[in-house]
Scaffold this motif. Structure first.
Motif, PDB file in Angstrom:
ATOM      1  N   ALA A 134      -5.413   2.544 -17.554  1.00  0.00           N
ATOM      2  CA  ALA A 134      -4.246   3.287 -17.064  1.00  0.00           C
ATOM      3  C   ALA A 134      -2.978   2.436 -17.156  1.00  0.00           C
ATOM      4  O   ALA A 134      -1.917   2.925 -17.583  1.00  0.00           O
ATOM      5  CB  ALA A 134      -4.485   3.723 -15.622  1.00  0.00           C
ATOM      6  N   ALA A 135      -3.085   1.180 -16.774  1.00  0.00           N
ATOM      7  CA  ALA A 135      -1.922   0.295 -16.798  1.00  0.00           C
ATOM      8  C   ALA A 135      -1.431   0.072 -18.225  1.00  0.00           C
ATOM      9  O   ALA A 135      -0.223   0.043 -18.487  1.00  0.00           O
ATOM     10  CB  ALA A 135      -2.258  -1.036 -16.131  1.00  0.00           C
ATOM     11  N   ASN A 136      -2.360  -0.077 -19.161  1.00  0.00           N
ATOM     12  CA  ASN A 136      -1.949  -0.324 -20.545  1.00  0.00           C
ATOM     13  C   ASN A 136      -1.405   0.940 -21.210  1.00  0.00           C
ATOM     14  O   ASN A 136      -0.568   0.851 -22.107  1.00  0.00           O
ATOM     15  CB  ASN A 136      -3.109  -0.911 -21.344  1.00  0.00           C
ATOM     16  N   ILE A 137      -1.876   2.111 -20.788  1.00  0.00           N
ATOM     17  CA  ILE A 137      -1.284   3.361 -21.288  1.00  0.00           C
ATOM     18  C   ILE A 137       0.163   3.468 -20.809  1.00  0.00           C
ATOM     19  O   ILE A 137       1.075   3.811 -21.571  1.00  0.00           O
ATOM     20  CB  ILE A 137      -2.109   4.575 -20.819  1.00  0.00           C
ATOM     21  N   PHE A 138       0.386   3.148 -19.536  1.00  0.00           N
ATOM     22  CA  PHE A 138       1.745   3.158 -19.002  1.00  0.00           C
ATOM     23  C   PHE A 138       2.621   2.119 -19.710  1.00  0.00           C
ATOM     24  O   PHE A 138       3.820   2.338 -19.934  1.00  0.00           O
ATOM     25  CB  PHE A 138       1.718   2.869 -17.496  1.00  0.00           C
ATOM     26  N   ALA A 139       1.998   0.992 -20.092  1.00  0.00           N
ATOM     27  CA  ALA A 139       2.756  -0.075 -20.742  1.00  0.00           C
ATOM     28  C   ALA A 139       3.325   0.370 -22.084  1.00  0.00           C
ATOM     29  O   ALA A 139       4.361  -0.154 -22.521  1.00  0.00           O
ATOM     30  CB  ALA A 139       1.867  -1.303 -20.932  1.00  0.00           C
ATOM     31  N   PHE A 140       2.673   1.333 -22.755  1.00  0.00           N
ATOM     32  CA  PHE A 140       3.197   1.816 -24.033  1.00  0.00           C
ATOM     33  C   PHE A 140       4.601   2.401 -23.868  1.00  0.00           C
ATOM     34  O   PHE A 140       5.435   2.307 -24.769  1.00  0.00           O
ATOM     35  CB  PHE A 140       2.253   2.862 -24.636  1.00  0.00           C
ATOM     36  N   LEU A 141       4.849   3.018 -22.711  1.00  0.00           N
ATOM     37  CA  LEU A 141       6.188   3.542 -22.432  1.00  0.00           C
ATOM     38  C   LEU A 141       7.194   2.394 -22.350  1.00  0.00           C
ATOM     39  O   LEU A 141       8.295   2.472 -22.896  1.00  0.00           O
ATOM     40  CB  LEU A 141       6.175   4.321 -21.114  1.00  0.00           C
ATOM     41  N   LEU A 142       6.782   1.311 -21.687  1.00  0.00           N
ATOM     42  CA  LEU A 142       7.661   0.144 -21.583  1.00  0.00           C
ATOM     43  C   LEU A 142       7.871  -0.511 -22.943  1.00  0.00           C
ATOM     44  O   LEU A 142       8.969  -0.998 -23.242  1.00  0.00           O
ATOM     45  CB  LEU A 142       7.074  -0.874 -20.594  1.00  0.00           C
ATOM     46  N   TYR A 143       6.817  -0.518 -23.775  1.00  0.00           N
ATOM     47  CA  TYR A 143       6.957  -1.090 -25.113  1.00  0.00           C
ATOM     48  C   TYR A 143       8.021  -0.320 -25.917  1.00  0.00           C
ATOM     49  O   TYR A 143       8.794  -0.909 -26.674  1.00  0.00           O
ATOM     50  CB  TYR A 143       5.637  -1.034 -25.883  1.00  0.00           C
ATOM     51  N   ALA A 144       8.026   1.013 -25.744  1.00  0.00           N
ATOM     52  CA  ALA A 144       8.983   1.844 -26.478  1.00  0.00           C
ATOM     53  C   ALA A 144      10.411   1.617 -25.983  1.00  0.00           C
ATOM     54  O   ALA A 144      11.362   1.622 -26.763  1.00  0.00           O
ATOM     55  CB  ALA A 144       8.611   3.321 -26.341  1.00  0.00           C
ATOM     56  N   ILE A 145      10.562   1.396 -24.666  1.00  0.00           N
ATOM     57  CA  ILE A 145      11.898   1.194 -24.094  1.00  0.00           C
ATOM     58  C   ILE A 145      12.413  -0.219 -24.368  1.00  0.00           C
ATOM     59  O   ILE A 145      13.594  -0.422 -24.652  1.00  0.00           O
ATOM     60  CB  ILE A 145      11.867   1.469 -22.573  1.00  0.00           C
ATOM     61  N   PHE A 146      11.499  -1.194 -24.286  1.00  0.00           N
ATOM     62  CA  PHE A 146      11.878  -2.602 -24.476  1.00  0.00           C
ATOM     63  C   PHE A 146      11.025  -3.229 -25.585  1.00  0.00           C
ATOM     64  O   PHE A 146      10.211  -4.104 -25.315  1.00  0.00           O
ATOM     65  CB  PHE A 146      11.681  -3.392 -23.174  1.00  0.00           C
ATOM     66  N   PRO A 147      11.181  -2.777 -26.829  1.00  0.00           N
ATOM     67  CA  PRO A 147      10.321  -3.277 -27.908  1.00  0.00           C
ATOM     68  C   PRO A 147      10.432  -4.781 -28.130  1.00  0.00           C
ATOM     69  O   PRO A 147       9.459  -5.425 -28.518  1.00  0.00           O
ATOM     70  CB  PRO A 147      10.821  -2.506 -29.137  1.00  0.00           C
ATOM     71  N   PHE A 148      11.599  -5.352 -27.841  1.00  0.00           N
ATOM     72  CA  PHE A 148      11.804  -6.789 -28.029  1.00  0.00           C
ATOM     73  C   PHE A 148      10.998  -7.625 -27.027  1.00  0.00           C
ATOM     74  O   PHE A 148      10.747  -8.804 -27.256  1.00  0.00           O
ATOM     75  CB  PHE A 148      13.299  -7.128 -27.887  1.00  0.00           C
ATOM     76  N   ALA A 149      10.595  -6.979 -25.924  1.00  0.00           N
ATOM     77  CA  ALA A 149       9.862  -7.690 -24.877  1.00  0.00           C
ATOM     78  C   ALA A 149       8.408  -7.250 -24.791  1.00  0.00           C
ATOM     79  O   ALA A 149       7.709  -7.594 -23.838  1.00  0.00           O
ATOM     80  CB  ALA A 149      10.545  -7.471 -23.524  1.00  0.00           C
TER      81      ALA A 149
END
Length: 229
Positions: A134-149
Motif C-alpha cells: 500500500a505504501a509503495n502504491i501511494f509512493a508512485f503518486l509522489l514519484y510523479a509529483i517529485f520525479p527528481f526525488a
C-alpha cells in the motif's frame, strides 16, 4: 553501531540456518507459482471441455490449447514481477530462525525465548506485506509529483518500513510487542537510518532476495546494542 551490526550480519550469511531460510522461501515461492499455473490449467480444461461455436467460424476446438499456452506466458510474466516480493514475504515467516541463529553465535549467554508461532508469524507477515504494498502504491503518486526525488523517496519510505518491521521482530522476541514498539519510538531515527541501509540493495535483482535475512540479522544486533546502551 549501525555499520557494525550490518557487517556482523553480513559475515554470518554463510550460516547454514540462513541459507536454509533463503532456500525455503525461494522453494515455496516457486511451488506457489507452479500451483497457480496448475490451477489455471485446470480452470481452462473445465471451461473448454465442450467445443465453442462462434458465428461465422463454426466449432472452435483449439481454444483450450491457445489459453493453455497463454496461461504459461502469464505465469512467466507474473514470476518476473512477483518472485522477489512473494519470496521476501514467505521468507519472513522464518525470520525468527535467523534471529535465533544470530543470538546463538553472538549472544549465547542469553536465556532461550519461546519460538514465534506459525499463526503469529503469518499474521505479522501478511500485515507487513499489506503495508509495504500500500505504501509503495501511494509512493508512485509522489514519484510523479517529485520525479527528481523519486530515488530518495523510495529509500526513505522503504527504509522506514523495513526498520520498523525488523527491529520489532528482533525486540519483541525478548521484551514483548508493546515494549518493542516503545523502544523503537525512542530510537526511531537510528532505526530509520539502518532501514535505509537495508533498502539500498532492494534495487539490485537477486541480491534483494537476501534482504529479509540480512535485515533480521542486522536488527537483532542493533537491538542488543541499543539494549546495552
Amino acid at each position: 553501531m549501525i555499520l557494525a551490526s550490518f557487517l556482523k550480519a553480513l559475515a554470518q550469511l554463510p550460516d547454514p540456518r540462513f541459507r536454509s531460510v533463503l532456500w525455503r522461501g525461494i522453494g515455496l515461492t516457486i511451488a506457489l507459482l507452479i500451483g497457480i499455473y496448475a490451477g489455471l490449467l485446470w480452470l481452462i480444461e473445465v471451461l473448454t471441455q465442450e467445443p465453442i461455436t462462434l458465428p461465422g467460424v463454426g466449432e472452435v476446438t483449439w481454444l483450450g490449447d491457445l489459453l493453455g499456452w497463454g496461461s504459461l506466458g502469464l505465469v512467466l510474466i507474473m514470476s518476473i514481477f512477483l518472485m522477489v516480493p512473494v519470496a521476501s514475504a514467505i521468507t519472513s515467516l522464518f525470520l525468527d530462525e535467523v534471529a535465533q541463529a544470530v543470538e546463538d553465535k553472538h549472544f549465547a549467554q542469553l536465556p532461550d525465548v519461546p519460538k514465534v508461532s506459525f499463526t503469529d508469524g503469518l499474521r505479522d507477515t501478511v500485515n507487513f506485506l499489506g503495508v509495504l504494498v500500500a505504501a509503495n502504491i501511494f509512493a508512485f503518486l509522489l514519484y510523479a509529483i517529485f520525479p527528481f526525488a523519486a530515488i530518495f523517496i523510495f529509500y526513505a519510505l522503504n527504509g522506514f518500513l523495513l526498520g520498523r518491521e525488523y527491529f520489532q521482530l528482533a525486540a519483541m522476541r525478548r521484551i514483548g510487542r508493546v515494549a518493542a514498539k516503545e523502544l523503537r519510538k525512542q530510537h526511531n531515527g537510528k532505526i530509520w537510518l539502518a532501514g535505509c541501509l537495508m533498502a539500498v540493495p532492494l534495487s539490485f535483482p537477486l541480491i534483494n532476495l537476501i534482504i529479509p535475512i540480512l535485515g533480521a540479522a542486522t536488527f537483532t544486533h542493533l537491538y542488543h546494542a541499543i539494549s546495552r546502551d
